[in-house]
Scaffold this motif. Structure first.
Motif, PDB file in Angstrom:
ATOM      1  N   MET A   1      17.579  19.260  58.860  1.00 31.98           N
ATOM      2  CA  MET A   1      18.566  19.385  57.792  1.00 31.98           C
ATOM      3  C   MET A   1      17.961  20.001  56.543  1.00 31.98           C
ATOM      4  O   MET A   1      18.543  20.904  55.924  1.00 31.98           O
ATOM      5  N   MET A   2      16.770  19.555  56.180  1.00 32.80           N
ATOM      6  CA  MET A   2      16.133  20.050  54.967  1.00 32.80           C
ATOM      7  C   MET A   2      15.766  21.531  55.068  1.00 32.80           C
ATOM      8  O   MET A   2      15.680  22.230  54.052  1.00 32.80           O
ATOM      9  N   ALA A   3      15.559  22.011  56.286  1.00 32.44           N
ATOM     10  CA  ALA A   3      15.223  23.423  56.485  1.00 32.44           C
ATOM     11  C   ALA A   3      16.459  24.319  56.474  1.00 32.44           C
ATOM     12  O   ALA A   3      16.334  25.550  56.451  1.00 32.44           O
ATOM     13  N   SER A   4      17.641  23.716  56.469  1.00 35.46           N
ATOM     14  CA  SER A   4      18.883  24.478  56.500  1.00 35.46           C
ATOM     15  C   SER A   4      19.209  25.042  55.121  1.00 35.46           C
ATOM     16  O   SER A   4      18.927  24.429  54.083  1.00 35.46           O
ATOM     17  N   ALA A   5      19.855  26.192  55.119  1.00 37.41           N
ATOM     18  CA  ALA A   5      20.328  26.773  53.870  1.00 37.41           C
ATOM     19  C   ALA A   5      21.366  25.882  53.198  1.00 37.41           C
ATOM     20  O   ALA A   5      21.564  25.971  51.977  1.00 37.41           O
ATOM     21  N   LEU A   6      22.018  25.010  53.968  1.00 37.44           N
ATOM     22  CA  LEU A   6      23.001  24.102  53.384  1.00 37.44           C
ATOM     23  C   LEU A   6      22.378  23.085  52.446  1.00 37.44           C
ATOM     24  O   LEU A   6      23.064  22.500  51.610  1.00 37.44           O
ATOM     25  N   ALA A   7      21.062  22.860  52.570  1.00 38.40           N
ATOM     26  CA  ALA A   7      20.364  21.894  51.714  1.00 38.40           C
ATOM     27  C   ALA A   7      19.664  22.563  50.540  1.00 38.40           C
ATOM     28  O   ALA A   7      18.946  21.888  49.796  1.00 38.40           O
ATOM     29  N   SER A   8      19.870  23.837  50.346  1.00 35.60           N
ATOM     30  CA  SER A   8      19.133  24.574  49.318  1.00 35.60           C
ATOM     31  C   SER A   8      19.602  24.226  47.911  1.00 35.60           C
ATOM     32  O   SER A   8      20.802  24.226  47.623  1.00 35.60           O
ATOM     33  N   LEU A   9      18.644  23.978  47.031  1.00 38.87           N
ATOM     34  CA  LEU A   9      18.956  23.718  45.622  1.00 38.87           C
ATOM     35  C   LEU A   9      19.309  24.993  44.868  1.00 38.87           C
ATOM     36  O   LEU A   9      19.785  24.925  43.724  1.00 38.87           O
TER      37      LEU A   9
ATOM     38  N   SER B   1      17.499  13.175  42.656  1.00 37.25           N
ATOM     39  CA  SER B   1      18.796  13.350  42.006  1.00 37.25           C
ATOM     40  C   SER B   1      19.211  14.819  41.893  1.00 37.25           C
ATOM     41  O   SER B   1      20.393  15.112  41.672  1.00 37.25           O
ATOM     42  N   ARG B   2      18.273  15.742  42.046  1.00 36.06           N
ATOM     43  CA  ARG B   2      18.646  17.156  41.971  1.00 36.06           C
ATOM     44  C   ARG B   2      19.655  17.507  43.069  1.00 36.06           C
ATOM     45  O   ARG B   2      20.527  18.361  42.868  1.00 36.06           O
ATOM     46  N   TYR B   3      19.551  16.858  44.206  1.00 45.91           N
ATOM     47  CA  TYR B   3      20.467  17.141  45.304  1.00 45.91           C
ATOM     48  C   TYR B   3      21.860  16.591  45.019  1.00 45.91           C
ATOM     49  O   TYR B   3      22.872  17.212  45.369  1.00 45.91           O
ATOM     50  N   ALA B   4      21.936  15.442  44.373  1.00 44.34           N
ATOM     51  CA  ALA B   4      23.230  14.910  43.959  1.00 44.34           C
ATOM     52  C   ALA B   4      23.882  15.844  42.938  1.00 44.34           C
ATOM     53  O   ALA B   4      25.091  16.118  43.015  1.00 44.34           O
ATOM     54  N   GLU B   5      23.097  16.328  41.998  1.00 40.57           N
ATOM     55  CA  GLU B   5      23.639  17.226  40.981  1.00 40.57           C
ATOM     56  C   GLU B   5      24.124  18.538  41.592  1.00 40.57           C
ATOM     57  O   GLU B   5      25.139  19.092  41.165  1.00 40.57           O
ATOM     58  N   LYS B   6      23.414  19.043  42.576  1.00 40.50           N
ATOM     59  CA  LYS B   6      23.853  20.276  43.231  1.00 40.50           C
ATOM     60  C   LYS B   6      25.147  20.035  44.008  1.00 40.50           C
ATOM     61  O   LYS B   6      26.044  20.886  44.007  1.00 40.50           O
ATOM     62  N   ALA B   7      25.257  18.897  44.671  1.00 40.27           N
ATOM     63  CA  ALA B   7      26.511  18.570  45.358  1.00 40.27           C
ATOM     64  C   ALA B   7      27.668  18.524  44.366  1.00 40.27           C
ATOM     65  O   ALA B   7      28.768  19.037  44.644  1.00 40.27           O
ATOM     66  N   ILE B   8      27.444  17.909  43.231  1.00 41.30           N
ATOM     67  CA  ILE B   8      28.478  17.829  42.192  1.00 41.30           C
ATOM     68  C   ILE B   8      28.859  19.219  41.710  1.00 41.30           C
ATOM     69  O   ILE B   8      30.048  19.528  41.519  1.00 41.30           O
ATOM     70  N   GLN B   9      27.862  20.079  41.498  1.00 37.97           N
ATOM     71  CA  GLN B   9      28.140  21.441  41.051  1.00 37.97           C
ATOM     72  C   GLN B   9      29.078  22.166  42.016  1.00 37.97           C
ATOM     73  O   GLN B   9      30.032  22.833  41.605  1.00 37.97           O
ATOM     74  N   ILE B  10      28.825  22.012  43.302  1.00 38.93           N
ATOM     75  CA  ILE B  10      29.659  22.677  44.310  1.00 38.93           C
ATOM     76  C   ILE B  10      31.064  22.088  44.310  1.00 38.93           C
ATOM     77  O   ILE B  10      32.069  22.821  44.326  1.00 38.93           O
TER      78      ILE B  10
END
Length: 415
Positions: free
Chosen positions: A88-96, A141-150
């Motif tokens: 999952m972490m290697a996927s583009a879907l997880a990119s910050l 938390s950077r991943y939570a913030e990116k999810a929120i941005q989207i």
């Protein structure tokens, strides 16, 4: 919006099934061996399932106990969860560095032609879910913030879906959006009330009218995905009327998609359609003349679309379970037969001439983990062929439509 199709009826009282049974036949393998065991009547009868008085959050496909289990397994470096997490972490879907691509109007024709925002919408929704999982499991938390941005970008922009695939496109995206939103809203404090409310308005006004009434004459994966999305939206919005409608329509559609010999000499037609004679059913089932346990309405079309329907069924059942309403006892025979039936051909068994003219288009996809965990690991049903296929496909990735990372979230998950 160019559409206003939201129509909610009062929930049905469902009274089908053998209400007086005190025993149930529990299958012990994909091959069909069975054992009769005593169980409470309530586990056997099809019963009314009404929206809960209090909703459980996060509770769309994944629950907090499930997420806690995943986090503990990944932190311990245990397999297959660590490998699935790394995938999952290697996927583009997880990119910050991902930049969302929202559109006011998403236009999707048959097979996404034209494709005006279709891929962008589906993948941004999956990315939000992927990032939400990454936040919870990894704690960054950077991943939570990116999810929120989207999620904020889309909720500020989208107004409608158009063209022939609009209902299916809306269903696929709206299956992923509530999963992401549930995790972020209930495990992270950084999503503003303005953002949460606007996202809820998007689900209610843009997506729900497109999907809640289903599509009785389409191939079955459409309506099953539409009900998965409706249920997820209903949980996020705590909308009891929509929840009850989704459950009722899901129950209606299930026997028109997966066949059991106990249904009769041939499958039932979809409720709300005029498909009811044997000739009409055979045509709807892509020309299949002989019916056996586990056959799907789309088996003779291809296994990929069949997999979409099976996945949506398992997702609905999992979400209902998180809301305190376990529908697995009611659907387990239909679901386990379907998994075993299709798994054996994916694994290379010879195809009889009586099945789809002796030729199958394989490619079930990464769709077995949720149901296999529910039926085999939690309910104790031996599913040899399904287990072989599930383990061969690990770690199950994403189909880039609405299925993602289910080895990570559901493999061996006891919750």
């Amino acid at each position: 919006m160019s559409r206003s199709r939201l129509h909610v009826t009062m929930p049905r009282v469902v009274a089908l099934g053998a209400l007086l049974l005190t025993t149930v036949v529990v299958p012990q393998s994909d091959a069909g061996a069975t054992t009769a065991v005593a169980v409470p009547v309530a586990q056997v009868a099809e019963r009314q399932i009404a929206a809960p008085a209090t909703f459980t959050h996060p509770g769309v496909l994944v629950s907090r106990p499930q997420l806690d289990f995943v986090r503990s397994r990944v932190n311990a470096g245990a397999q297959p969860w660590k490998g699935a997490y790394d995938q999952m972490m290697a996927s583009a879907l997880a990119s910050l560095s991902r930049t969302p691509k929202p559109r006011a109007i998403v236009e999707c024709g048959s097979y996404s032609n034209p494709n005006n925002g279709c891929t962008d919408e589906r993948q941004d929704a999956l990315a939000a879910y992927t990032l939400a999982l990454t936040w919870y499991v990894g704690g960054d938390s950077r991943y939570a913030e990116k999810a929120i941005q989207i999620m904020d970008a889309w909720s500020a922009t989208i107004r409608d879906h158009t063209n022939s695939n609009a209902p299916l496109q809306a269903a696929w995206a709206a299956s992923s959006w509530p999963r992401a939103a549930e995790i972020i809203r209930y495990t992270y404090s950084g999503w503003s009330s303005t953002g949460v409310n606007r996202f809820g308005t998007m689900l209610r006004n843009v997506y729900l009218p497109e999907i809640i009434n289903g599509n009785a004459t389409s191939n079955g994966n459409w309506e099953l995905s539409m009900m998965e999305a409706t249920l997820g939206i209903s949980v996020f919005l705590e909308d009891r009327a929509s929840y009850d409608r989704a459950v009722a329509k899901f129950r209606d559609r299930l026997p028109a998609f997966l066949y059991l010999t106990t249904d009769g000499a041939y499958p039932r037609g979809p409720v709300g359609s005029s498909i009811d004679t044997r000739a009409e059913v055979v045509s709807y089932w892509h020309g299949q003349q002989q019916f056996s346990d586990g056959l799907s309405q789309e088996t003779c079309r291809d296994f990929t679309h069949t997999g979409y329907g099976i996945s949506a069924i398992s997702h609905v059942a999992e979400t209902l379970r998180h809301q305190g309403q376990d529908i697995y006892p009611e659907i387990q025979d239909r679901l386990r037969h379907a998994l075993g039936f299709h798994a054996k051909y994916e694994l290379g068994d010879a195809v009889p001439s009586s099945l789809c003219g002796g030729s199958l288009t394989l490619g079930l996809g990464p769709v077995t983990e949720v149901a296999f965990n529910a039926l085999s690991n939690r309910r104790g049903i031996a599913m040899t062929r399904t287990q072989q296929l599930t383990e061969r496909q690990r770690p199950a990735g994403t189909n880039y439509l609405f299925v993602a990372w289910e080895t990570l979230t559901h493999a061996g998950n006891p919750s």
